[in-house]
Design an enzyme around this catalytic site. Sequence first.
Site, PDB file in Angstrom:
ATOM      1  N   THR A 164       0.855  -1.189   0.000  1.00 10.76           N
ATOM      2  CA  THR A 164       0.000   0.000   0.000  1.00 10.76           C
ATOM      3  C   THR A 164       0.889   1.236   0.000  1.00 10.76           C
ATOM      4  O   THR A 164       1.814   1.330   0.809  1.00 10.76           O
ATOM      5  CB  THR A 164      -0.880   0.013   1.260  1.00 10.76           C
ATOM      6  OG1 THR A 164      -1.508  -1.261   1.368  1.00 10.76           O
ATOM      7  CG2 THR A 164      -1.936   1.089   1.171  1.00 10.76           C
ATOM      8  N   LYS A 166       2.190   4.658   0.902  1.00 14.07           N
ATOM      9  CA  LYS A 166       2.080   5.576   2.042  1.00 14.07           C
ATOM     10  C   LYS A 166       2.944   6.808   1.752  1.00 14.07           C
ATOM     11  O   LYS A 166       3.872   6.703   0.975  1.00 14.07           O
ATOM     12  CB  LYS A 166       2.572   4.890   3.325  1.00 14.07           C
ATOM     13  CG  LYS A 166       1.960   3.524   3.605  1.00 14.07           C
ATOM     14  CD  LYS A 166       0.579   3.622   4.170  1.00 14.07           C
ATOM     15  CE  LYS A 166       0.021   2.240   4.509  1.00 14.07           C
ATOM     16  NZ  LYS A 166      -1.364   2.268   4.945  1.00 14.07           N
ATOM     17  N   LYS A 192      -0.902  -0.638  -4.176  1.00  9.80           N
ATOM     18  CA  LYS A 192      -2.309  -0.443  -3.831  1.00  9.80           C
ATOM     19  C   LYS A 192      -2.594   0.995  -3.432  1.00  9.80           C
ATOM     20  O   LYS A 192      -1.829   1.604  -2.696  1.00  9.80           O
ATOM     21  CB  LYS A 192      -2.659  -1.387  -2.668  1.00  9.80           C
ATOM     22  CG  LYS A 192      -4.003  -1.133  -2.014  1.00  9.80           C
ATOM     23  CD  LYS A 192      -4.211  -2.104  -0.860  1.00  9.80           C
ATOM     24  CE  LYS A 192      -5.506  -1.835  -0.137  1.00  9.80           C
ATOM     25  NZ  LYS A 192      -5.535  -0.532   0.544  1.00  9.80           N
ATOM     26  N   ASP A 194      -4.525   3.390  -1.057  1.00 12.54           N
ATOM     27  CA  ASP A 194      -5.119   3.213   0.252  1.00 12.54           C
ATOM     28  C   ASP A 194      -6.632   3.310   0.112  1.00 12.54           C
ATOM     29  O   ASP A 194      -7.143   3.951  -0.813  1.00 12.54           O
ATOM     30  CB  ASP A 194      -4.592   4.259   1.232  1.00 12.54           C
ATOM     31  CG  ASP A 194      -4.583   3.694   2.629  1.00 12.54           C
ATOM     32  OD1 ASP A 194      -5.644   3.740   3.265  1.00 12.54           O
ATOM     33  OD2 ASP A 194      -3.547   3.178   3.069  1.00 12.54           O
ATOM     34  N   GLU A 195      -7.350   2.699   1.054  1.00 13.40           N
ATOM     35  CA  GLU A 195      -8.815   2.665   0.919  1.00 13.40           C
ATOM     36  C   GLU A 195      -9.448   4.048   0.934  1.00 13.40           C
ATOM     37  O   GLU A 195     -10.505   4.258   0.353  1.00 13.40           O
ATOM     38  CB  GLU A 195      -9.437   1.782   2.008  1.00 13.40           C
ATOM     39  CG  GLU A 195      -9.272   2.271   3.436  1.00 13.40           C
ATOM     40  CD  GLU A 195      -7.928   1.886   4.053  1.00 13.40           C
ATOM     41  OE1 GLU A 195      -7.761   2.114   5.259  1.00 13.40           O
ATOM     42  OE2 GLU A 195      -7.042   1.376   3.323  1.00 13.40           O
ATOM     43  N   HIS A 285     -11.353  -3.965  -0.520  1.00 16.24           N
ATOM     44  CA  HIS A 285     -10.909  -3.573   0.818  1.00 16.24           C
ATOM     45  C   HIS A 285     -12.108  -3.572   1.751  1.00 16.24           C
ATOM     46  O   HIS A 285     -13.220  -3.249   1.336  1.00 16.24           O
ATOM     47  CB  HIS A 285     -10.258  -2.184   0.783  1.00 16.24           C
ATOM     48  CG  HIS A 285      -9.535  -1.880   2.056  1.00 16.24           C
ATOM     49  ND1 HIS A 285     -10.192  -1.459   3.190  1.00 16.24           N
ATOM     50  CD2 HIS A 285      -8.227  -1.967   2.390  1.00 16.24           C
ATOM     51  CE1 HIS A 285      -9.299  -1.297   4.166  1.00 16.24           C
ATOM     52  NE2 HIS A 285      -8.112  -1.607   3.703  1.00 16.24           N
ATOM     53  N   HIS A 318      -9.204  -8.350   1.824  1.00 18.05           N
ATOM     54  CA  HIS A 318      -8.394  -8.299   3.038  1.00 18.05           C
ATOM     55  C   HIS A 318      -8.984  -9.238   4.083  1.00 18.05           C
ATOM     56  O   HIS A 318     -10.184  -9.234   4.312  1.00 18.05           O
ATOM     57  CB  HIS A 318      -8.348  -6.865   3.571  1.00 18.05           C
ATOM     58  CG  HIS A 318      -7.556  -5.964   2.678  1.00 18.05           C
ATOM     59  ND1 HIS A 318      -6.365  -5.403   3.057  1.00 18.05           N
ATOM     60  CD2 HIS A 318      -7.755  -5.576   1.401  1.00 18.05           C
ATOM     61  CE1 HIS A 318      -5.881  -4.693   2.051  1.00 18.05           C
ATOM     62  NE2 HIS A 318      -6.716  -4.787   1.032  1.00 18.05           N
TER      63      HIS A 318
END
EC number: 4.1.1.39
Length: 466
Positions: A164, A166, A192, A194-195, A285, A318
């Site tokens: 993910t 960041k 990915k 982030d959600e 997610h 997930h």
Amino acid sequence: SVGFKAGVKEYKLTYYTPDYETQDTDILAAFRVTPQPGVPPEEAGAAVAAESSTGTWTTVWTDGLTSLDRYKGRCYHIEPVAGEDNQYIVYVAYPLDLFEEGSVTNMFTSIVGNVFGFKALRALRLEDLRVPPAYSKTFQGPPHGIQVERDKLNKYGRPLLGCTIKPKLGLSAKNYGRAVYECLRGGLDFTKDDENVNSQPFMRWRDRFLFCAEAIYKAQAETGEIKGHYLNATAGTCEEMTKRADFAYELGVPIIMHDYLTGGFTANTSLALYCRNHGLLLHIHRAMHAVIDRQKNHGIHFRVLAKALRLSGGDHIHAGTVVGKLEGERDITLGFVVLLRDDYLEKDRSRGIYFTQFWVSLPGVLPVASGGIHVWHMPALTEIFGDDSVLQFGGGTLGHPWGNAPGAVANRVALEACVQARNEGRDLAREGNEIIRKASKWSPELSAACEVWKEIKLYFEAVDTL
């Protein structure tokens, strides 16, 4: 006297049927019921069956216009919960005709609808659900499933690696794309969104999609491997979500993503259909799941949300880690991992599986382990989740002291070492640390990662226990 008898009568007179033989076509539910003081378990169980199917609080004359026996939910078995004072597992059977075909939304509106606010119950939790083939066959399920995904990606015999990006919020699209490129170039299969990255002022969705696509194609050209980035198509309206999915399709990327609980099952099922029709993989997610599943005595267990997702559609979801920073007790996690991947799952109360579930030919979903994991966890993750999984290291990639690409290299080397050791018959649970140490001798990137995270422990007691 013949005719309609007005008034309030006990639920158990109509809805508690301990002699009922369940039908192959029934949807079966196991609820954990905590009745209010003074309410007997039979009445509480019958109330759950009634309020989640045909019943209401008083007799109504229109009951005479239909066949209650044909349509009512039935509480057919009750057992006390061991070690708990006033909790019972209540089994309810619902006839299939109560539910609209192919609609998780409708199924949940009945089974976990108003009944959860019912006054005679102190708390109520849906622990498990048996979805009969007669109902699951009305769903498309995952857009592609595990085998088709492996074929599309040309990756076999090992878990897939993700990361993910960041910081989750605040990067510009160009810098975001750069981080994606570095991770993919270093050896990851996926990166990915982030959600909570949708389309905010600091990075609009179209810019992000473009720069991520550029990163994917550049990394693919340089590594000779197929790469992907989960482009989050979640949006405020279904129309906007479809527009974003369309753009991803036009860019030719392999996979997009959706937050299925905040987005809702109707939106999710529409997106899954879109993905199947357009050859896109769909990463799911589960943001918001802990609001629903974390309390032991009230809510819905995640295994039910996982079943619902397999019906609604998604290729990855997930599913906790067992070893990282987020919830997941080993046996219980493995229970819903098997439920996501396999065709057939035997009833196994030690894993919290209350019913035998037969999915027939509904495609499987890859479980994603994500949250507070790093290279030292790799042997355990490889052993617990097996080949058909996605292991996602966010901070465990981007937190590498030398940067993103070396972080990706460290994870890929660790994974390949674990898979090779396992294939040679070594015991990952016992020899895991040794395997990682040995691999780090010839990989300076892995060696640096091992040094940074050797002291990190994120141990709390799991909340999700049987």
